[in-house]
Motif scaffolding. Structure first.
Motif, PDB file in Angstrom:
ATOM      1  N   TYR A 493      40.053  25.966  56.807  1.00 19.64           N
ATOM      2  CA  TYR A 493      40.759  26.065  58.082  1.00 19.64           C
ATOM      3  C   TYR A 493      42.153  26.633  57.877  1.00 19.64           C
ATOM      4  CZ  TYR A 493      43.134  24.607  62.358  1.00 19.64           C
ATOM      5  OH  TYR A 493      43.877  24.582  63.518  1.00 19.64           O
ATOM      6  N   ASP A 494      42.836  26.244  56.807  1.00 14.46           N
ATOM      7  CA  ASP A 494      44.182  26.752  56.553  1.00 14.46           C
ATOM      8  C   ASP A 494      44.175  28.262  56.360  1.00 14.46           C
ATOM      9  OD1 ASP A 494      45.139  24.183  56.722  1.00 14.46           O
ATOM     10  OD2 ASP A 494      45.032  23.823  54.557  1.00 14.46           O
ATOM     11  N   GLU A 495      43.195  28.778  55.657  1.00 19.12           N
ATOM     12  CA  GLU A 495      43.085  30.218  55.495  1.00 19.12           C
ATOM     13  C   GLU A 495      42.859  30.905  56.834  1.00 19.12           C
ATOM     14  OE1 GLU A 495      39.947  30.943  52.745  1.00 19.12           O
ATOM     15  OE2 GLU A 495      41.009  30.149  51.003  1.00 19.12           O
ATOM     16  N   GLN A 496      42.090  30.255  57.688  1.00 17.83           N
ATOM     17  CA  GLN A 496      41.815  30.823  59.004  1.00 17.83           C
ATOM     18  C   GLN A 496      43.078  30.893  59.853  1.00 17.83           C
ATOM     19  OE1 GLN A 496      39.485  32.441  60.262  1.00 17.83           O
ATOM     20  NE2 GLN A 496      39.583  32.218  62.496  1.00 17.83           N
ATOM     21  N   VAL A 497      43.916  29.876  59.772  1.00 17.14           N
ATOM     22  CA  VAL A 497      45.164  29.864  60.547  1.00 17.14           C
ATOM     23  C   VAL A 497      46.070  31.013  60.088  1.00 17.14           C
ATOM     24  CG1 VAL A 497      47.271  28.541  61.003  1.00 17.14           C
ATOM     25  CG2 VAL A 497      45.058  27.402  61.034  1.00 17.14           C
ATOM     26  N   ALA A 498      46.141  31.216  58.759  1.00 19.79           N
ATOM     27  CA  ALA A 498      46.969  32.307  58.246  1.00 19.79           C
ATOM     28  C   ALA A 498      46.430  33.654  58.701  1.00 19.79           C
ATOM     29  CB  ALA A 498      47.030  32.217  56.728  1.00 19.79           C
ATOM     30  N   ASN A 499      45.130  33.833  58.719  1.00 25.06           N
ATOM     31  CA  ASN A 499      44.546  35.098  59.174  1.00 25.06           C
ATOM     32  C   ASN A 499      44.742  35.300  60.662  1.00 25.06           C
ATOM     33  OD1 ASN A 499      43.631  35.627  56.581  1.00 25.06           O
ATOM     34  ND2 ASN A 499      41.584  34.757  56.945  1.00 25.06           N
ATOM     35  N   SER A 500      44.732  34.230  61.432  1.00 27.60           N
ATOM     36  CA  SER A 500      44.902  34.339  62.892  1.00 27.60           C
ATOM     37  C   SER A 500      46.304  34.803  63.258  1.00 27.60           C
ATOM     38  CB  SER A 500      44.600  32.994  63.553  1.00 27.60           C
ATOM     39  OG  SER A 500      43.250  32.632  63.337  1.00 27.60           O
ATOM     40  N   LYS A 501      47.297  34.465  62.425  1.00 26.47           N
ATOM     41  CA  LYS A 501      48.666  34.920  62.707  1.00 26.47           C
ATOM     42  C   LYS A 501      48.738  36.444  62.656  1.00 26.47           C
ATOM     43  CE  LYS A 501      50.977  30.761  60.995  1.00 26.47           C
ATOM     44  NZ  LYS A 501      51.919  30.202  59.998  1.00 26.47           N
ATOM     45  N   LYS A 502      47.927  37.055  61.826  1.00 26.48           N
ATOM     46  CA  LYS A 502      47.900  38.512  61.767  1.00 26.48           C
ATOM     47  C   LYS A 502      47.361  39.091  63.072  1.00 26.48           C
ATOM     48  CE  LYS A 502      47.288  38.584  56.755  1.00 26.48           C
ATOM     49  NZ  LYS A 502      46.462  39.054  55.617  1.00 26.48           N
ATOM     50  N   LEU A 503      46.425  38.394  63.672  1.00 29.64           N
ATOM     51  CA  LEU A 503      45.914  38.830  64.977  1.00 29.64           C
ATOM     52  C   LEU A 503      46.996  38.689  66.043  1.00 29.64           C
ATOM     53  CD1 LEU A 503      43.662  39.805  66.868  1.00 29.64           C
ATOM     54  CD2 LEU A 503      42.910  37.432  67.062  1.00 29.64           C
ATOM     55  N   ASP A 504      47.796  37.591  65.958  1.00 30.63           N
ATOM     56  CA  ASP A 504      48.896  37.412  66.925  1.00 30.63           C
ATOM     57  C   ASP A 504      49.876  38.575  66.852  1.00 30.63           C
ATOM     58  OD1 ASP A 504      47.730  35.060  67.621  1.00 30.63           O
ATOM     59  OD2 ASP A 504      49.010  33.824  66.351  1.00 30.63           O
ATOM     60  N   GLU A 505      50.160  39.003  65.632  1.00 34.69           N
ATOM     61  CA  GLU A 505      51.085  40.121  65.458  1.00 34.69           C
ATOM     62  C   GLU A 505      50.494  41.400  66.043  1.00 34.69           C
ATOM     63  OE1 GLU A 505      51.660  40.275  61.290  1.00 34.69           O
ATOM     64  OE2 GLU A 505      52.795  38.378  61.176  1.00 34.69           O
ATOM     65  N   PRO A 521      44.437  33.980  75.987  1.00 36.22           N
ATOM     66  CA  PRO A 521      45.355  33.819  74.870  1.00 36.22           C
ATOM     67  C   PRO A 521      44.698  34.247  73.566  1.00 36.22           C
ATOM     68  CG  PRO A 521      44.402  31.720  75.423  1.00 36.22           C
ATOM     69  CD  PRO A 521      43.902  32.693  76.439  1.00 36.22           C
ATOM     70  N   PRO A 522      45.465  34.488  72.532  1.00 40.84           N
ATOM     71  CA  PRO A 522      44.897  34.856  71.244  1.00 40.84           C
ATOM     72  C   PRO A 522      44.148  33.699  70.638  1.00 40.84           C
ATOM     73  CG  PRO A 522      47.261  34.515  71.043  1.00 40.84           C
ATOM     74  CD  PRO A 522      46.957  34.466  72.501  1.00 40.84           C
ATOM     75  N   PRO A 523      43.228  33.937  69.728  1.00 51.19           N
ATOM     76  CA  PRO A 523      42.415  32.885  69.144  1.00 51.19           C
ATOM     77  C   PRO A 523      43.236  31.842  68.396  1.00 51.19           C
ATOM     78  CG  PRO A 523      41.467  35.022  68.699  1.00 51.19           C
ATOM     79  CD  PRO A 523      42.811  35.263  69.275  1.00 51.19           C
ATOM     80  N   SER A 524      44.458  32.186  67.988  1.00 50.54           N
ATOM     81  CA  SER A 524      45.247  31.218  67.250  1.00 50.54           C
ATOM     82  C   SER A 524      45.589  29.997  68.072  1.00 50.54           C
ATOM     83  CB  SER A 524      46.542  31.867  66.743  1.00 50.54           C
ATOM     84  OG  SER A 524      47.302  32.349  67.839  1.00 50.54           O
ATOM     85  N   GLN A 525      45.547  30.122  69.407  1.00 51.79           N
ATOM     86  CA  GLN A 525      45.801  28.967  70.265  1.00 51.79           C
ATOM     87  C   GLN A 525      44.611  28.016  70.271  1.00 51.79           C
ATOM     88  OE1 GLN A 525      47.045  30.292  74.124  1.00 51.79           O
ATOM     89  NE2 GLN A 525      48.710  31.575  73.322  1.00 51.79           N
ATOM     90  N   ASP A 526      43.498  28.471  69.741  1.00 54.61           N
ATOM     91  CA  ASP A 526      42.306  27.622  69.654  1.00 54.61           C
ATOM     92  C   ASP A 526      41.987  27.428  68.181  1.00 54.61           C
ATOM     93  OD1 ASP A 526      39.930  26.266  70.016  1.00 54.61           O
ATOM     94  OD2 ASP A 526      38.755  28.119  70.284  1.00 54.61           O
ATOM     95  N   PRO A 527      42.583  26.437  67.548  1.00 52.71           N
ATOM     96  CA  PRO A 527      42.397  26.269  66.111  1.00 52.71           C
ATOM     97  C   PRO A 527      40.964  26.025  65.719  1.00 52.71           C
ATOM     98  CG  PRO A 527      43.420  24.325  67.067  1.00 52.71           C
ATOM     99  CD  PRO A 527      43.400  25.335  68.129  1.00 52.71           C
ATOM    100  N   ASP A 528      40.142  25.624  66.621  1.00 52.70           N
ATOM    101  CA  ASP A 528      38.745  25.397  66.267  1.00 52.70           C
ATOM    102  C   ASP A 528      37.913  26.665  66.353  1.00 52.70           C
ATOM    103  OD1 ASP A 528      39.290  22.770  65.860  1.00 52.70           O
ATOM    104  OD2 ASP A 528      38.793  22.162  67.909  1.00 52.70           O
ATOM    105  N   GLY A 529      38.455  27.711  66.900  1.00 53.92           N
ATOM    106  CA  GLY A 529      37.664  28.927  67.081  1.00 53.92           C
ATOM    107  C   GLY A 529      37.734  29.814  65.873  1.00 53.92           C
ATOM    108  N   ASP A 530      36.895  30.815  65.923  1.00 51.36           N
ATOM    109  CA  ASP A 530      36.825  31.776  64.825  1.00 51.36           C
ATOM    110  C   ASP A 530      37.421  33.113  65.179  1.00 51.36           C
ATOM    111  OD1 ASP A 530      33.339  32.692  65.209  1.00 51.36           O
ATOM    112  OD2 ASP A 530      35.003  32.756  66.583  1.00 51.36           O
ATOM    113  N   GLY A 531      37.864  33.206  66.440  1.00 52.48           N
ATOM    114  CA  GLY A 531      38.398  34.506  66.863  1.00 52.48           C
ATOM    115  C   GLY A 531      37.325  35.367  67.375  1.00 52.48           C
TER     116      GLY A 531
END
Length: 531
Positions: A493-505, A521-531
């Motif tokens: 999950y931690d790796e996923q959060v770091a990757n989601s920040k790149k999508l936010d950018e 909203p971007p997927p990062s607002q949904d920590p349970d999602g995969d994007g």
């Protein structure tokens, strides 16, 4: 021929008389020799001592000598049962030799003395040699030889005549056949009409269009006949000539075309190679298309009504839909290009799509009971990423999440594509409220396992990826560039959060791409999602 024969036949033709005279002289010499020998023996007996005479007479025997004046007893003849062996080289006593031997034996019996054998008496005692060939016989041999030579010459002449006759007959037959063939060609050329090579000029009448359908496997001659009958070209011959002259003509596909009447043959070939001539009669189902999108294409290209298409979707028996589909054609409308002929029906076209899907599954050795499951997973893979390079990794994420029932994901796919399908959309990002909405049966953020059905029509690559997913521990993935489709995968999950920040950018720089007019909203607002 020996010298004697030559002499007898050439020098002295009377060979027999010469031979007879030779034998007479030999006999006289032999008689003279006998007289001389007898005289010497008589003188020898009177002058020589008795012992010497006996020694000369019996030097080769072991018999005792006989006193002078006494008569020697006669010899005892040898027993006939055990004859003495004749000396090697002695000739058998035959003819004249036998007579001389008998006379000598009779003389010895009368005188009681051994008579020496006269060597000269046996000079001509053997059998006479073969009679030499006479001149008559030589002439006969020459005549026979000449006859044989004449016969051989006659046979050679006869064979030569036969060969000459055979050659003449062959030449005559070939001449007759050639003349007959030439006459037949002229007759056929005059009686059979020549192929029409007439042709139109230009691109034809733009106001006068016609729809033609080319069957599968049609060649230049068959296509030319169809176009000639429809008034597109002036003659089949002209079209075949233009077809053979165009190196790309073999790429003409079967299907329905809209062409102009009165076109030149070369222009007709070029129009058949132009995709624009088929666009009004070609239906294309893309990878990931939903049944709603396919229905719109059927209505636009085929001219069918909404009711006709829905009726075709519902007639599962007529379209050959397998029972595992549950009566829903979603996912079973195979991506491909279909020709819509003038007399085609919606049911026939849908049936062709379903049949293509079944054929592809069978070709990949998918069991019939797994048809629906494979199509559902493949439809999610097809929709989640835009590049086929990530298909096998996404397929592995699906398998890992379905198996992780007691871990972080609790067996939930949490795929935005399924949630959007339940909302009737194919793009964008769902809102937090939509992600949490349990009324959406396709909301895999809420429900574990696979959705109720496929969410589109998967292509062959997506199906193959589901059947052979890449090995890996991934549970998450997110597309960080919606333009290029770049996707990152994570096992925690931690790796996923770091990757989601790149999508936010990315979304901050490309709000039009992320928002899609939906305000999601971007997927990062949904920590349970995969994007």
């Amino acid at each position: 021929m020996s010298n004697d024969d030559f002499f007898n036949e050439i020098v002295n033709p009377h060979g027999q008389d010469v031979k007879r005279r030779r034998r007479s002289r030999a006999e006289r010499r032999r008689d003279q020799h006998h007289e001389e020998v007898s005289g010497r023996r008589a003188s020898g007996r009177s002058s020589a001592p008795a012992g010497d005479r006996h020694q000369r007479r019996t030097h080769h025997t072991d018999e005792p000598s006989t006193p002078v004046g006494e008569q020697r007893p006669p010899r005892t003849p040898a027993s006939p049962a055990t004859p003495a062996p004749a000396p090697a080289g002695d000739r058998p006593a035959t003819g004249r030799r036998a007579r001389r031997l008998q006379e000598r034996q009779e003389q010895e019996a009368a005188t009681g003395r051994e008579v020496a054998e006269d060597p000269a008496s046996d000079l001509f005692a053997s059998e006479p040699p073969p009679r030499p060939r006479t001149r008559v016989e030589g002439a006969r041999t020459r005549r026979l030889r000449e006859q044989r030579q004449a016969q051989e010459r006659a046979r050679r002449k006869k064979r030569l005549r036969r060969r000459l006759v055979s050659v003449m007959v062959l030449v005559l037959v070939l001449s007759v056949v050639s003349v007959a063939g030439y006459q037949a060609f002229n007759f056929l050329h005059d009686t059979i009409p020549q192929e029409d090579m007439s042709d139109y000029e230009g691109a034809g009448d733009s106001a006068d269009k016609v729809v033609v359908t080319l069957p599968a496997g049609a060649g230049g001659s068959q296509i030319g006949s169809i176009l000639k009958e429809a008034g597109v070209v002036a003659s089949v011959g002209a079209f075949v000539k233009a077809y053979n002259a165009n190196s790309n003509a073999s790429g003409i596909q079967s299907g329905t075309y809209t062409l102009r009447r009165g076109m030149s043959a070369a222009y007709a070939v070029a129009s058949l190679l132009d995709p624009a001539s088929r666009k009004d009669h070609t239906l294309t189902v893309t990878e990931g298309a939903t049944k709603r999108q396919v229905k719109e294409s059927l209505m636009r290209v085929g001219g069918f009504t909404d009711a006709q298409v829905e009726e075709a979707f519902a007639d599962t028996a007529a379209i050959g839909l397998p029972a595992v589909a549950g009566g829903n054609v979603e996912g079973w409308l195979a991506p491909s290009t279909y020709d819509v002929t003038a007399d085609a029906t919606a049911t026939e076209l849908v049936k062709s799509m379903v049949s293509t899907t079944v054929s592809r599954l069978n070709a990949l050795h998918v069991p019939a009971e797994s048809y629906q499951t494979v199509l559902t997973k493949a439809s999610i893979v097809e929709r989640e990423v835009s590049s086929s390079d990530y298909y096998s990794q996404v397929a592995r994420v699906i398998e890992n999440r379905l198996a992780d029932t007691g871990g972080e994901t609790m067996g939930k796919l949490q795929m935005d594509s399924t949630t959007l399908y339940g909302l009737g959309r194919t793009g964008g990002i769902p809102t937090k409220a939509e992600i949490e909405d349990p009324s959406n049966a396709y909301n895999t953020h809420v429900y574990a396992g696979l959705p109720p059905s496929p969410i589109g029509s998967p292509g062959e690559k997506a199906i193959s990826a589901v059947l052979n997913p890449q090995e890996g521990p991934w549970l998450y993935f997110v597309t960080v560039d919606l333009g290029t489709g770049k996707t990152l995968f994570a096992a925690t999950y931690d790796e996923q959060v770091a990757n989601s920040k790149k999508l936010d950018e990315y979304c901050e720089a490309h709000k039009d791409m992320c928002g899609s007019g939906q305000g999601t909203p971007p997927p990062s607002q949904d920590p349970d999602g995969d994007g």
